[in-house]
Design a protein around this motif. Structure first.
Motif, PDB file in Angstrom:
ATOM      1  N   SER A 127       0.830  -1.205   0.000  1.00 14.54           N
ATOM      2  CA  SER A 127       0.000   0.000   0.000  1.00 14.54           C
ATOM      3  C   SER A 127       0.866   1.258   0.000  1.00 14.54           C
ATOM      4  N   LEU A 128       2.174   1.076   0.245  1.00 11.74           N
ATOM      5  CA  LEU A 128       3.104   2.215   0.260  1.00 11.74           C
ATOM      6  C   LEU A 128       3.703   2.469  -1.116  1.00 11.74           C
ATOM      7  N   ASP A 129       3.134   1.853  -2.127  1.00 18.17           N
ATOM      8  CA  ASP A 129       3.572   2.031  -3.521  1.00 18.17           C
ATOM      9  C   ASP A 129       5.026   1.571  -3.691  1.00 18.17           C
ATOM     10  N   SER A 155      -9.247 -15.939  -2.136  1.00 20.50           N
ATOM     11  CA  SER A 155     -10.502 -15.376  -1.627  1.00 20.50           C
ATOM     12  C   SER A 155     -11.392 -14.926  -2.778  1.00 20.50           C
ATOM     13  N   LEU A 156     -10.803 -14.816  -3.977  1.00 21.58           N
ATOM     14  CA  LEU A 156     -11.586 -14.420  -5.147  1.00 21.58           C
ATOM     15  C   LEU A 156     -12.586 -15.490  -5.555  1.00 21.58           C
ATOM     16  N   THR A 157     -12.400 -16.728  -5.072  1.00 19.92           N
ATOM     17  CA  THR A 157     -13.243 -17.820  -5.540  1.00 19.92           C
ATOM     18  C   THR A 157     -14.646 -17.798  -4.931  1.00 19.92           C
ATOM     19  N   SER A 158     -14.853 -17.068  -3.851  1.00 20.33           N
ATOM     20  CA  SER A 158     -16.184 -17.010  -3.265  1.00 20.33           C
ATOM     21  C   SER A 158     -17.108 -16.196  -4.167  1.00 20.33           C
ATOM     22  N   PRO A 159     -18.306 -16.737  -4.483  1.00 22.79           N
ATOM     23  CA  PRO A 159     -19.213 -16.041  -5.408  1.00 22.79           C
ATOM     24  C   PRO A 159     -19.729 -14.737  -4.818  1.00 22.79           C
ATOM     25  N   GLN A 160     -19.542 -13.666  -5.554  1.00 23.82           N
ATOM     26  CA  GLN A 160     -19.982 -12.347  -5.105  1.00 23.82           C
ATOM     27  C   GLN A 160     -20.039 -11.423  -6.308  1.00 23.82           C
ATOM     28  N   SER A 161     -21.160 -10.752  -6.472  1.00 25.63           N
ATOM     29  CA  SER A 161     -21.275  -9.843  -7.600  1.00 25.63           C
ATOM     30  C   SER A 161     -20.402  -8.622  -7.369  1.00 25.63           C
ATOM     31  N   LEU A 162     -20.103  -7.923  -8.438  1.00 27.03           N
ATOM     32  CA  LEU A 162     -19.182  -6.792  -8.354  1.00 27.03           C
ATOM     33  C   LEU A 162     -19.709  -5.690  -7.438  1.00 27.03           C
ATOM     34  N   ILE A 163     -20.998  -5.394  -7.520  1.00 25.53           N
ATOM     35  CA  ILE A 163     -21.545  -4.291  -6.727  1.00 25.53           C
ATOM     36  C   ILE A 163     -21.675  -4.655  -5.254  1.00 25.53           C
ATOM     37  N   GLU A 164     -21.570  -5.954  -4.918  1.00 26.75           N
ATOM     38  CA  GLU A 164     -21.628  -6.373  -3.525  1.00 26.75           C
ATOM     39  C   GLU A 164     -20.277  -6.236  -2.830  1.00 26.75           C
ATOM     40  N   MET A 165     -19.207  -6.119  -3.608  1.00 28.54           N
ATOM     41  CA  MET A 165     -17.868  -6.035  -3.019  1.00 28.54           C
ATOM     42  C   MET A 165     -17.607  -4.637  -2.473  1.00 28.54           C
ATOM     43  N   PRO A 166     -17.107  -4.529  -1.254  1.00 26.12           N
ATOM     44  CA  PRO A 166     -16.716  -3.211  -0.724  1.00 26.12           C
ATOM     45  C   PRO A 166     -15.602  -2.618  -1.578  1.00 26.12           C
ATOM     46  N   GLU A 167     -15.580  -1.317  -1.699  1.00 29.64           N
ATOM     47  CA  GLU A 167     -14.600  -0.674  -2.568  1.00 29.64           C
ATOM     48  C   GLU A 167     -13.165  -0.949  -2.119  1.00 29.64           C
ATOM     49  N   HIS A 168     -12.917  -0.920  -0.808  1.00 31.14           N
ATOM     50  CA  HIS A 168     -11.550  -1.139  -0.323  1.00 31.14           C
ATOM     51  C   HIS A 168     -11.098  -2.565  -0.607  1.00 31.14           C
ATOM     52  N   SER A 169     -12.031  -3.543  -0.506  1.00 32.51           N
ATOM     53  CA  SER A 169     -11.683  -4.937  -0.803  1.00 32.51           C
ATOM     54  C   SER A 169     -11.377  -5.116  -2.282  1.00 32.51           C
ATOM     55  N   LEU A 170     -12.157  -4.446  -3.112  1.00 32.69           N
ATOM     56  CA  LEU A 170     -11.944  -4.542  -4.553  1.00 32.69           C
ATOM     57  C   LEU A 170     -10.574  -3.978  -4.936  1.00 32.69           C
ATOM     58  N   LEU A 171     -10.252  -2.802  -4.415  1.00 37.26           N
ATOM     59  CA  LEU A 171      -8.960  -2.185  -4.723  1.00 37.26           C
ATOM     60  C   LEU A 171      -7.806  -3.033  -4.193  1.00 37.26           C
ATOM     61  N   ASP A 172      -7.988  -3.627  -3.024  1.00 35.65           N
ATOM     62  CA  ASP A 172      -6.945  -4.463  -2.437  1.00 35.65           C
ATOM     63  C   ASP A 172      -6.692  -5.710  -3.284  1.00 35.65           C
ATOM     64  N   LEU A 173      -7.769  -6.329  -3.763  1.00 35.50           N
ATOM     65  CA  LEU A 173      -7.632  -7.534  -4.581  1.00 35.50           C
ATOM     66  C   LEU A 173      -6.964  -7.224  -5.918  1.00 35.50           C
ATOM     67  N   VAL A 174      -7.376  -6.136  -6.546  1.00 36.29           N
ATOM     68  CA  VAL A 174      -6.765  -5.759  -7.828  1.00 36.29           C
ATOM     69  C   VAL A 174      -5.289  -5.426  -7.622  1.00 36.29           C
ATOM     70  N   ASN A 175      -4.984  -4.757  -6.522  1.00 39.07           N
ATOM     71  CA  ASN A 175      -3.597  -4.401  -6.230  1.00 39.07           C
ATOM     72  C   ASN A 175      -2.743  -5.645  -6.035  1.00 39.07           C
ATOM     73  N   LYS A 176      -3.229  -6.618  -5.251  1.00 36.56           N
ATOM     74  CA  LYS A 176      -2.448  -7.806  -4.938  1.00 36.56           C
ATOM     75  C   LYS A 176      -2.282  -8.730  -6.135  1.00 36.56           C
ATOM     76  N   ASN A 177      -3.329  -8.885  -6.932  1.00 42.42           N
ATOM     77  CA  ASN A 177      -3.301  -9.887  -7.991  1.00 42.42           C
ATOM     78  C   ASN A 177      -2.919  -9.362  -9.360  1.00 42.42           C
ATOM     79  N   VAL A 178      -2.893  -8.056  -9.504  1.00 42.20           N
ATOM     80  CA  VAL A 178      -2.504  -7.471 -10.795  1.00 42.20           C
ATOM     81  C   VAL A 178      -1.239  -6.634 -10.635  1.00 42.20           C
ATOM     82  N   ALA A 179      -1.333  -5.598  -9.836  1.00 40.66           N
ATOM     83  CA  ALA A 179      -0.208  -4.662  -9.716  1.00 40.66           C
ATOM     84  C   ALA A 179       1.013  -5.311  -9.063  1.00 40.66           C
ATOM     85  N   VAL A 180       0.801  -6.010  -7.937  1.00 39.98           N
ATOM     86  CA  VAL A 180       1.937  -6.568  -7.207  1.00 39.98           C
ATOM     87  C   VAL A 180       2.592  -7.707  -7.985  1.00 39.98           C
ATOM     88  N   ALA A 181       1.788  -8.552  -8.617  1.00 44.73           N
ATOM     89  CA  ALA A 181       2.354  -9.638  -9.418  1.00 44.73           C
ATOM     90  C   ALA A 181       3.220  -9.088 -10.547  1.00 44.73           C
TER      91      ALA A 181
END
Length: 324
Positions: A127-129, A155-181
């Motif tokens: 999170s510190l870039d 944790s991405l495997t649990s069924p959940q629609s996009l609008i049900e995901m909290p914004e901070h969780s969504l940003l965290d997942l995208v950061n970990k699985n896209v940006a960090v990789a």
């Protein structure tokens, strides 16, 4: 009787005039069946070449082929943890990159004690870039890094629609699985290029092959890792670096499910291997296939999935989701 004779005469005349069309259709059908047979034979040969021959034919040690150290990101996931243990079994020392040392501390100690390899745990707050890359650079400096293993967050495997995901969780997942990789690859590749050897393994999921209702982040993240790996392989394969995209299907006790099933637990079986069994099979494909499921029963599943038209797959997914 005259009517019957007239019909038979008419039929013979029509058959005679259409015989060339029948022969053409028969030729097209024969060519189609031949092409399918060739494809099936090719797939069978690929299955044997990727999953069976490497396990039967002795090869050089992994340390000789790639290097003495491996960097593991996402080792809190069962598959990545099993992959790290398999590397340690081959005498490769491990650097764990994590945001929570408690998730890998016991694993690092166990590998060091069981296989006599060095283990290092690097705490990196992504999170510190760019500041997060500093401890990683210090940890890999002067080491013969031969492997980088990135694993998608399960944790991405649990069924959940996009609008049900909290914004901070969504940003965290995208950061970990896209940006960090992507960042991890950027950090280790210069050393690999300098030594002209190394392997980057991105473990995503078979979910990247088909769209899945209720798992938008899963299909998107795994799709990115898959395409990122394939593009990276084209860019660096000529420099002695092997980039592999692993797209496993369901694995026992890991919850990795690219199907429309809503269960997060899984029973062990032929098509649902333990993480250590999967890791043993997957490592044998290193240097053989740059894109594979890593486990031959999963390759059979992948072949079956490819045979299903996408509109049928989407319709079936919606029906299953609705009924459940």
């Amino acid at each position: 009787m005259a009517a019957v004779d007239s019909f038979q005469l008419l039929y013979r005349e029509i058959s005679r005039s259409c015989s060339s069309y029948f022969e053409t259709l028969a030729l097209v059908g024969a060519l189609y069946m031949t092409s399918k047979a060739v494809i099936l034979l090719r797939d069978c040969c690929t299955l044997v070449r990727v999953h069976f021959l490497p396990r039967m034919i002795p090869s050089k040690k992994l340390t000789q082929r790639y290097g003495d150290w491996a960097v593991i990101y996402g080792a809190s996931e069962p598959v990545a943890k099993a992959y790290a243990e398999e590397l340690a079994r081959h005498g490769i020392s491990i650097i764990f990159v994590t945001q929570d040392h408690t998730s890998v501390r016991d694993t690092a100690a166990s590998l060091s004690q069981s296989y006599g390899v060095e283990t290092v745990v690097v705490l990196a707050d992504f999170s510190l870039d760019q500041a997060a890359s500093k401890p990683i650079k210090e940890a890999i400096r002067g080491k013969d890094i031969g492997f980088l293993v990135n694993c998608v967050d399960e944790s991405l495997t649990s069924p959940q629609s996009l609008i049900e995901m909290p914004e901070h969780s969504l940003l965290d997942l995208v950061n970990k699985n896209v940006a960090v990789a992507t960042l991890m690859a950027r950090l280790v590749l210069p050393g690999m290029v300098e030594r002209s050897r190394g392997a980057v393994v991105n473990i995503s999921s078979g979910a990247c092959c088909r769209p899945l209702p209720g798992r938008v982040t899963l299909t998107a993240s795994t799709g990115y890792l898959d395409h990122f790996s394939r593009a990276l392989h084209l860019e660096y394969s000529g420099r002695g670096i092997f980039i592999q995209s692993l797209i496993p299907f369901q694995i026992a006790s890991s919850g990795r499910q690219p199907s429309t099933s809503t269960s997060t637990s899984s029973r062990e079986g032929w098509f649902v291997p333990k993480p250590d069994v999967y890791a043993r099979h997957a490592i044998s494909t290193l240097g053989v296939s740059n894109r594979t499921t890593g486990y031959w029963p999963h390759t059979l599943q992948y072949g079956l999935m490819r045979c299903i038209p996408e509109w049928i797959w989407v319709l079936g997914s919606h029906v299953f989701i609705t009924s459940s």
